[in-house]
Design a protein around this motif. Structure first.
Motif, PDB file in Angstrom:
ATOM      1  N   TYR A 191      -1.906  32.073  34.134  1.00 45.76           N
ATOM      2  CA  TYR A 191      -2.444  33.319  33.524  1.00 45.76           C
ATOM      3  C   TYR A 191      -1.805  34.281  34.082  1.00 45.76           C
ATOM      4  O   TYR A 191      -1.606  35.525  34.200  1.00 45.76           O
ATOM      5  N   THR A 192      -2.193  33.937  35.894  1.00 47.18           N
ATOM      6  CA  THR A 192      -1.532  35.162  37.279  1.00 47.18           C
ATOM      7  C   THR A 192       0.465  35.540  36.667  1.00 47.18           C
ATOM      8  O   THR A 192       0.365  36.558  37.351  1.00 47.18           O
ATOM      9  N   ASP A 193       0.732  34.464  35.962  1.00 47.64           N
ATOM     10  CA  ASP A 193       2.406  34.520  36.650  1.00 47.64           C
ATOM     11  C   ASP A 193       2.589  36.380  35.183  1.00 47.64           C
ATOM     12  O   ASP A 193       3.464  36.916  35.959  1.00 47.64           O
ATOM     13  N   TRP A 194       1.318  36.301  34.290  1.00 44.10           N
ATOM     14  CA  TRP A 194       1.782  37.424  33.817  1.00 44.10           C
ATOM     15  C   TRP A 194       1.853  38.680  34.288  1.00 44.10           C
ATOM     16  O   TRP A 194       2.220  40.026  33.822  1.00 44.10           O
ATOM     17  N   MET A 195       0.646  38.779  35.748  1.00 48.52           N
ATOM     18  CA  MET A 195       0.519  39.618  36.296  1.00 48.52           C
ATOM     19  C   MET A 195       1.842  39.638  37.149  1.00 48.52           C
ATOM     20  O   MET A 195       1.881  40.989  37.924  1.00 48.52           O
TER      21      MET A 195
END
Length: 276
Positions: A191-195
């Protein structure tokens, strides 16, 4: 005395001639009957063999029809379901599922018409059927080769495609949200790829485990696995099934062409034997 003896020999000679003629006719009749019986036996064996070949080819054609129907279902599934995930790879051509549907549709049409050709047993129709089978064989070999090559390059293309999709994220123009919801994943690796990469720097709601009670800022509410790993595993598993089915069904047309041509040759040679 001499005249009596002469008359006796003469009378014997006159009687022996018709006896020899009758015996000769009996022998000829027996030979003709033997030839007729042999010809009838050969004709019976030919009819029996042709019937067996027709039955075998009919059963084979029915199996080929079922295989075409199976490939058609796979093509429709790839077009309407698997396509959503494969499209995320820039190497994927959108025409691939359509090719599978087209080849399978052609197989269904030819195999449906072939039933009447097999029943009629005309050599010309059987040769045409064999020719179509060879054409389908060549198309399916090319299709199998394309699927195998795409499977080997899909992983890298998928990773690059997912990365570009997040960098240029538009919720109205991407299948990534559908993939994240259905596959229970988020981002490329997590999920960190979105940030890190998305223009909004916000995790979308498609990453939520429970959309009714979800705060994307709370990372425990979103999926932890990345979509690259999940989608690559899903496509690879299904690709293996597709390749196995495609390879198996690509062999069937070649086998059918050989049987159809053998049947046509035997029917034609049998017709020549009857005429002769």
């Amino acid at each position: 005395m001499r005249s009596a003896t002469a008359r006796a020999f003469a009378s014997r000679g006159l009687k022996s001639k018709p006896i020899k003629s009758v015996a000769h006719k009996i022998i000829i009749n027996k030979q003709q009957q033997s030839v007729r019986r042999e010809a009838m036996g050969n004709q019976f064996r030919s009819v029996a063999f042709i019937t067996c070949l027709k039955t075998f080819l009919f059963v084979f054609n029915f199996m080929f029809w079922l295989a075409g129907l199976l490939i058609l279902v796979i093509g429709l599934w790839a077009e309407f379901d698997l396509y959503k995930y494969m499209e995320l790879s820039p190497d994927f051509s959108g025409t691939a599922p359509l090719v599978v549907i087209g080849v399978s549709g052609l197989s269904l049409i030819i195999s449906s018409i072939a039933f009447s050709c097999i029943v009629k047993g005309q050599p010309v129709l059987l040769y045409i059927y064999g020719g179509f089978m060879i054409c389908i064989f060549m198309m399916e070999v090319g299709m199998c080769s394309s699927i195998v090559c795409f499977r080997d390059t899909f992983a890298q293309g998928l990773y690059d495609g997912l990365t570009q999709t997040i960098k240029n994220y538009d919720s109205k123009r991407t299948n990534l949200d559908i993939a994240q919801t259905r596959m229970h994943c988020c981002g490329v690796t997590n999920y960190t790829d979105w940030m890190k990469m998305s223009p909004q720097r916000v995790i979308p709601t498609s990453c939520c485990i429970d959309t009714t009670h979800c705060v994307t800022a709370n990372y425990n509410d979103v999926y932890q696995r990345g979509c690259f790993e999940v989608i690559a595993e899903y496509v690879k598993t299904n690709m293996t099934v597709i390749v196995a089915v495609a390879v198996l069904t690509s062999i069937l047309p070649l086998f059918g062409a050989v049987v159809a041509c053998c049947l046509a040759n035997y029917i034609r040679s049998s017709q020549y034997d009857v005429i002769a």
